[in-house]
Design an enzyme around this catalytic site. Structure first.
Site, mmCIF file in Angstrom:
data_model
loop_
_atom_site.group_PDB
_atom_site.id
_atom_site.type_symbol
_atom_site.label_atom_id
_atom_site.label_comp_id
_atom_site.label_asym_id
_atom_site.label_seq_id
_atom_site.Cartn_x
_atom_site.Cartn_y
_atom_site.Cartn_z
ATOM 1 N NE ARG A 84 2.563 -3.979 12.188
ATOM 2 C CZ ARG A 84 2.430 -4.064 10.876
ATOM 3 N NH1 ARG A 84 1.975 -3.016 10.195
ATOM 4 N NH2 ARG A 84 2.746 -5.163 10.222
ATOM 5 C CG HIS B 154 -0.949 -5.260 1.914
ATOM 6 N ND1 HIS B 154 -0.249 -5.145 3.084
ATOM 7 C CD2 HIS B 154 -0.920 -4.004 1.353
ATOM 8 C CE1 HIS B 154 0.181 -3.894 3.236
ATOM 9 N NE2 HIS B 154 -0.223 -3.185 2.202
ATOM 10 C CG ASP C 70 -3.473 -8.211 8.752
ATOM 11 O OD1 ASP C 70 -3.957 -7.122 9.088
ATOM 12 O OD2 ASP C 70 -2.773 -8.366 7.736
ATOM 13 C CG HIS D 7 5.949 -9.252 7.735
ATOM 14 N ND1 HIS D 7 6.937 -8.446 7.206
ATOM 15 C CD2 HIS D 7 4.857 -8.461 7.864
ATOM 16 C CE1 HIS D 7 6.450 -7.230 7.050
ATOM 17 N NE2 HIS D 7 5.190 -7.209 7.430
ATOM 18 C CB SER E 9 -0.959 0.002 1.198
ATOM 19 O OG SER E 9 -0.274 -0.301 2.394
#
Ligand code: NMX
Ligand code: MLT
Length: 438
Positions: free
Chosen positions: A326, A270, A372, A317, A240
């Site tokens: 995160r 993604h 995610d 990843h 992105s």
């Protein structure tokens, strides 16, 4: 001029000579080499992009302006009645690398409120789409529809000057950031809540106003703030950010560039992975048919996914080689606020077994969870159960990072991005010769 813009003006003036000197005096210094594997393999690890807004170390995780996630949260002023910083103060930090004082934060809040008004045609555009359109299409379409508002494009056609371009990009970027919460909330209420739209409350900050327009009570304001901040930036090579940067390099304005970035975010490898995680979990629960999840049956379900040729969403990843900080931030939040939630317990069980399964399968370079893997459980807990909306939340957060980068791209006058391609014949020739000679 706001304090943010004047600080940014000084920072840009101080930074420009550094980039100019590197280009002029050290332009030929080698910083990387490219192998055939990298040319065929998605340019993984090739160092050819520059940003000072964030840096991703494979073993440490993201640093935003030099600070890891807990340090970022600690450095910024908290939102009123909140445990997390306001998005407004974070925007100042992303752009300048400094924590704003209360006055500068209040100034951004007021500035965003002034910019937040959405042209009515945007809602008509969203409403014209079939209701079963994916919310990411609604979001990127709404952003693109607003392109006619671009101050950058107007400037381009009326006396454009390269060294002033960042100012107009800044204007577009702030306009967009300020408008996104209402657009996202509108999409949610239009699509899933029978069009029962909640008007913005101009007394609230970015996160609290978003919670209000979504129709979720406290502590969803803090959930929103945390979520937008941790999803904002992951250096500039991710799909992105890179798509936004690439499109912006053609001097396309922020509306074009962000819409491109959002379209990249909508891919399952993604940002869409957050909805895929929830889908995987709910399907697994359905199969259990009331039975308790155990390490054994979770392990079996993960193997079933792999054996069906699918990826385990939320794991792996391209850069990270450890659990994503995160994910850890969200896991800690869940441990504190929703320790008894069955979904949290299941995410914890998956976390306990999935890395082992992926290691045993032996394909992925990184068997650990990414951002995610943990985001859906929190949203679901607070009532946001329409999980195909989750990538929109990622998109609102990601806009902060990619738009901050776009402003700096124009400030440092980065040129049109245009890497060179080669043919398979050339690769075969270089393979036979042991490397490219020319
Ligand atoms: N489950 C199964 N296989 C995997 C996974 C996974 N979670 N992750 C990587 N692999 C496979 C990958 O498909 C590839 O297989 P093949 O050689 O058959 O093509 C192999 O392992 C090597 O891939 P890597 O080099 O480890 O990973 P790569 O850099 O190519 O891709 C991702 C990174 C994130 C796209 C990949 O790990 C993935 O597909 N993960 C699942 C989807 C996901 O969670 N995406 C979200 C990423 C974070 N975000 O928000 O953007
Ligand atoms: C991101 O936040 O963009 C993802 O973790 C993917 C990446 O960094 O490549």
């Amino acid at each position: 001029m706001t304090k943010l813009k004047s600080v940014l003006f000084d920072k840009i003036a101080a930074h420009r000579p550094r980039t100019a000197r590197l280009n002029k005096e050290f332009g030929n210094v080698l910083i990387d080499q490219v192998t055939i594997g990298q040319a065929l393999g998605g340019a993984r690890d090739v160092k050819c992009l520059v940003t000072d807004i964030s840096y991703l170390d494979p073993m440490e995780g993201i640093r935003l302006r030099g600070k890891n996630i807990p340090e970022t949260f600690a450095a910024l002023p908290k939102a009123e009645d909140g445990e997390y910083p306001s998005v407004e103060s974070f925007w100042y930090f992303l752009l300048t690398g400094e924590a704003p004082d209360a006055e500068a934060t209040a100034e951004i809040e007021a500035d965003f409120k002034y910019r937040a008004k959405i042209p009515p045609y945007v809602f008509d555009v969203i409403k014209a789409l079939p209701k079963d359109t994916h919310p990411m299409v609604m979001l990127s379409t709404a952003v693109l529809a607003m392109q006619r508002e671009s101050k950058f494009t107007h400037f381009y056609h009326h006396g454009f000057k390269k060294d002033r371009a960042w100012d107009y990009m800044y204007e577009d970027a702030c306009d967009l950031v300020a408008k996104l919460p209402e657009i996202a909330a509108f999409i949610y209420r239009w699509k899933y809540k029978n069009g029962d739209i909640i008007a913005p409350d101009t007394h609230l900050d970015f996160g609290a106003n978003f919670a209000h327009m979504m129709g979720f009570p406290k502590p969803y304001d803090d959930v929103a703030r945390m979520y937008f901040i941790i999803h904002s930036d992951h250096e500039v090579g991710n799909v992105s950010a890179h798509a936004t940067h690439l499109v912006g390099s053609a001097l396309s304005d922020a509306y074009y560039a962000l819409a491109a970035g959002l379209c990249g975010l909508a891919g399952p490898l993604h940002g869409l992975a957050n909805q895929e995680v929830l889908d995987w979990i709910l399907q697994f629960q359905k199969k259990l048919d009331g039975a308790e999840p155990t390490e054994e049956n979770v392990k079996q379900a993960l193997w079933d996914t792999l054996n069906a040729g699918q990826v385990i969403p939320g794991y792996g990843h391209a850069v990270l080689r450890r659990t994503d900080p995160r994910f850890e931030a969200q896991f800690e939040f869940a441990k504190k606020h929703l320790p008894e939630d069955p979904l949290f317990k299941l995410v914890a069980t998956i976390y306990a077994v999935a890395p082992g399964v992926l290691k045993e399968q032996g394909k992925t370079k990184n068997p650990w969870p990414n951002v995610d893997a943990g985001s859906g459980m929190i949203q679901y807990h607070y009532g946001l159960r329409e999980y195909d909306f989750y990538t929109v939340l990622f998109g609102v957060g990601r806009a902060l990072g990619v738009l901050a980068n776009l402003i700096w791209d124009r400030a440092l006058q980065y040129p049109l991005e245009r890497p060179k391609s080669v043919t398979t014949d050339m690769l075969e020739k270089w393979a036979a010769e042991g490397g490219a000679k020319e």
